[in-house]
Design a protein around this motif. Sequence first.
Motif, PDB file in Angstrom:
ATOM      1  N   UNK A 135      91.950 -27.635 -24.542  1.00 45.13           N
ATOM      2  CA  UNK A 135      90.991 -26.731 -23.904  1.00 45.13           C
ATOM      3  C   UNK A 135      89.778 -27.512 -23.430  1.00 45.13           C
ATOM      4  N   UNK A 136      89.093 -26.932 -22.454  1.00 37.43           N
ATOM      5  CA  UNK A 136      87.847 -27.526 -21.953  1.00 37.43           C
ATOM      6  C   UNK A 136      86.696 -27.149 -22.881  1.00 37.43           C
ATOM      7  N   UNK A 137      85.528 -27.671 -22.603  1.00 40.12           N
ATOM      8  CA  UNK A 137      84.331 -27.259 -23.333  1.00 40.12           C
ATOM      9  C   UNK A 137      83.997 -25.810 -22.987  1.00 40.12           C
ATOM     10  N   UNK A 138      83.347 -25.131 -23.920  1.00 40.61           N
ATOM     11  CA  UNK A 138      82.996 -23.743 -23.686  1.00 40.61           C
ATOM     12  C   UNK A 138      81.853 -23.628 -22.683  1.00 40.61           C
ATOM     13  N   UNK A 139      81.872 -22.599 -21.905  1.00 41.09           N
ATOM     14  CA  UNK A 139      80.783 -22.291 -20.969  1.00 41.09           C
ATOM     15  C   UNK A 139      80.219 -20.922 -21.335  1.00 41.09           C
ATOM     16  N   UNK A 140      78.874 -20.789 -21.166  1.00 42.41           N
ATOM     17  CA  UNK A 140      78.203 -19.548 -21.508  1.00 42.41           C
ATOM     18  C   UNK A 140      77.551 -18.966 -20.265  1.00 42.41           C
ATOM     19  N   UNK A 141      77.627 -17.660 -20.142  1.00 44.57           N
ATOM     20  CA  UNK A 141      76.979 -16.968 -19.037  1.00 44.57           C
ATOM     21  C   UNK A 141      76.178 -15.801 -19.626  1.00 44.57           C
ATOM     22  N   UNK A 142      74.876 -15.809 -19.392  1.00 47.08           N
ATOM     23  CA  UNK A 142      74.022 -14.756 -19.927  1.00 47.08           C
ATOM     24  C   UNK A 142      73.654 -13.761 -18.832  1.00 47.08           C
ATOM     25  N   UNK A 143      73.582 -12.499 -19.199  1.00 52.16           N
ATOM     26  CA  UNK A 143      73.183 -11.468 -18.252  1.00 52.16           C
ATOM     27  C   UNK A 143      72.550 -10.315 -19.019  1.00 52.16           C
ATOM     28  N   UNK A 144      71.713  -9.571 -18.311  1.00 51.81           N
ATOM     29  CA  UNK A 144      71.031  -8.418 -18.898  1.00 51.81           C
ATOM     30  C   UNK A 144      71.732  -7.133 -18.500  1.00 51.81           C
ATOM     31  N   UNK A 145      71.740  -6.219 -19.432  1.00 52.57           N
ATOM     32  CA  UNK A 145      72.305  -4.896 -19.174  1.00 52.57           C
ATOM     33  C   UNK A 145      71.149  -3.897 -19.137  1.00 52.57           C
ATOM     34  N   UNK A 146      70.989  -3.221 -18.020  1.00 53.09           N
ATOM     35  CA  UNK A 146      69.923  -2.245 -17.853  1.00 53.09           C
ATOM     36  C   UNK A 146      70.420  -0.877 -18.284  1.00 53.09           C
ATOM     37  N   UNK A 147      69.600  -0.238 -19.130  1.00 52.80           N
ATOM     38  CA  UNK A 147      69.926   1.134 -19.519  1.00 52.80           C
ATOM     39  C   UNK A 147      69.599   2.036 -18.338  1.00 52.80           C
ATOM     40  N   UNK A 148      70.570   2.841 -17.951  1.00 53.55           N
ATOM     41  CA  UNK A 148      70.331   3.734 -16.808  1.00 53.55           C
ATOM     42  C   UNK A 148      69.409   4.894 -17.178  1.00 53.55           C
ATOM     43  N   UNK A 149      69.232   5.111 -18.473  1.00 53.74           N
ATOM     44  CA  UNK A 149      68.354   6.197 -18.893  1.00 53.74           C
ATOM     45  C   UNK A 149      66.943   5.663 -19.115  1.00 53.74           C
ATOM     46  N   UNK A 150      65.928   6.410 -18.730  1.00 58.62           N
ATOM     47  CA  UNK A 150      64.542   5.972 -18.957  1.00 58.62           C
ATOM     48  C   UNK A 150      64.169   6.116 -20.440  1.00 58.62           C
ATOM     49  N   UNK A 151      63.038   5.546 -20.803  1.00 52.21           N
ATOM     50  CA  UNK A 151      62.541   5.664 -22.178  1.00 52.21           C
ATOM     51  C   UNK A 151      61.119   6.213 -22.147  1.00 52.21           C
ATOM     52  N   UNK A 152      60.672   6.704 -23.301  1.00 48.75           N
ATOM     53  CA  UNK A 152      59.317   7.237 -23.428  1.00 48.75           C
ATOM     54  C   UNK A 152      58.761   6.814 -24.780  1.00 48.75           C
ATOM     55  N   UNK A 153      57.441   6.624 -24.813  1.00 47.88           N
ATOM     56  CA  UNK A 153      56.811   6.180 -26.067  1.00 47.88           C
ATOM     57  C   UNK A 153      55.345   6.600 -26.078  1.00 47.88           C
ATOM     58  N   UNK A 154      54.899   7.147 -27.217  1.00 46.71           N
ATOM     59  CA  UNK A 154      53.496   7.545 -27.390  1.00 46.71           C
ATOM     60  C   UNK A 154      52.866   6.621 -28.431  1.00 46.71           C
ATOM     61  N   UNK A 155      52.143   5.621 -27.978  1.00 44.41           N
ATOM     62  CA  UNK A 155      51.554   4.634 -28.884  1.00 44.41           C
ATOM     63  C   UNK A 155      50.466   5.237 -29.769  1.00 44.41           C
ATOM     64  N   UNK A 156      49.801   6.295 -29.285  1.00 46.40           N
ATOM     65  CA  UNK A 156      48.714   6.896 -30.059  1.00 46.40           C
ATOM     66  C   UNK A 156      49.198   7.493 -31.373  1.00 46.40           C
ATOM     67  N   UNK A 157      50.499   7.735 -31.505  1.00 41.57           N
ATOM     68  CA  UNK A 157      51.023   8.300 -32.746  1.00 41.57           C
ATOM     69  C   UNK A 157      51.060   7.269 -33.867  1.00 41.57           C
TER      70      UNK A 157
END
Length: 391
Positions: free
Chosen positions: A7-29
């Motif tokens: 076998x050859x040497x291993x190769x790595x490929x990195x990628x980001x997965x975007x969540x299609x759903x939005x998020x919400x956060x209330x820092x004041x809590x």
Amino acid sequence: MKSDGSTSMEAYYQFDVIDTRPSAYANELNISPRIDGVGVPLSIELESQLPNLTGFAYRFDGGPEQTVSNDGNPYALITVTPTHAGDNTVVLEALLSDGTRSPATTYTFGIWSGPVVTHTPEGSGTVGRPATFTFHPGLPDVASYRYSLNGADEETIAAGPDATATVTYTPTSWGYNDVRVTSVGADGTESDLRIEPFDVRDNKVDVYSTYDWSRKGIGWTGYFFFYTQLFGEVTEYHYRVNDGPEQVLPASTDGMSTQVAVPFDRNGTNTLHVQSRTSGGELSPVTDFDFEVGNAPYVVSAQYPDGTWSGGGGVPGTFEFSGGTPGIVSFTWQIDDGPSTVVPADSNGTASITYTPPHNNESHTLYVTGHKADGTDTDATSYDVYASAGA
């Protein structure tokens, strides 16, 4: 893998997965002690990583749909006002440039049931000035409130027809104060304990000096500084030294302390009495600031002011000795570690000498001690003579 199984040497490929759903956060809590409550506006950040985002659509706690633009950012800020304690929800969708929407996200958050506390006048309190606190219910059917004002014993007050209650508190100490309150329902249900911080300003004038005057005697001048936490309200200071006449000094308008010069005319412990006056005529309590005046003689020279480069090598200077304490009949003076010389004082307790620095750009120290008729000596005065390049 090759045909021979290698076998050859291993190769790595990195990628980001975007969540299609939005998020919400209330820092004041997350603030401690809690500041959220029924009727208190709450900021919530909505966020999406979708590349063609134009804004968000949201519903708060089952209410009508509203939209907000993201203004080119991956986020937007909304403000909601909870009407009940416990779980509240925001259902949101990301709005996209092609007119479509993302899948919906439901953000559930808990609102505290502790009573909301408001006070008048608004802003920081002041020692000695009454403040009125109103307790607003965070739960239904509130019958009474248990409360404690800045660590005092707990008290109970009945709720009015609108389920609120009002108490008055006059702070006696400045700095951090707080009000702690719990509502009690008609059925005995208790709310969360609200701890409401209350910043209190000191109404007294703070007096300080940057110098130690314990050795300086009569004839010297001390510089003192007045500072107030009521900046913007205080327009002047009223002060007197010991039992002297009252004097008025305008307060600094730049938020800094106000300086006053006090000539020393009495040995031992002296007291500076000062109070501030507001534009409305309110006088603060009197601050009594004690300071010590020693008995070291007063020395002055027109040609060589203390600690100031002047004159020069070969330029004579006249040095006058006076004050320190009453009853001085003679002075001893000395330059650096040179010989000591005694000069008599006149009937006013003063004397003068002439000293000529030998070289330019040199510093010398003049030491002066007073002698009284009873054989006692004063503390020594050290006076810096700086000879510059001369005329």
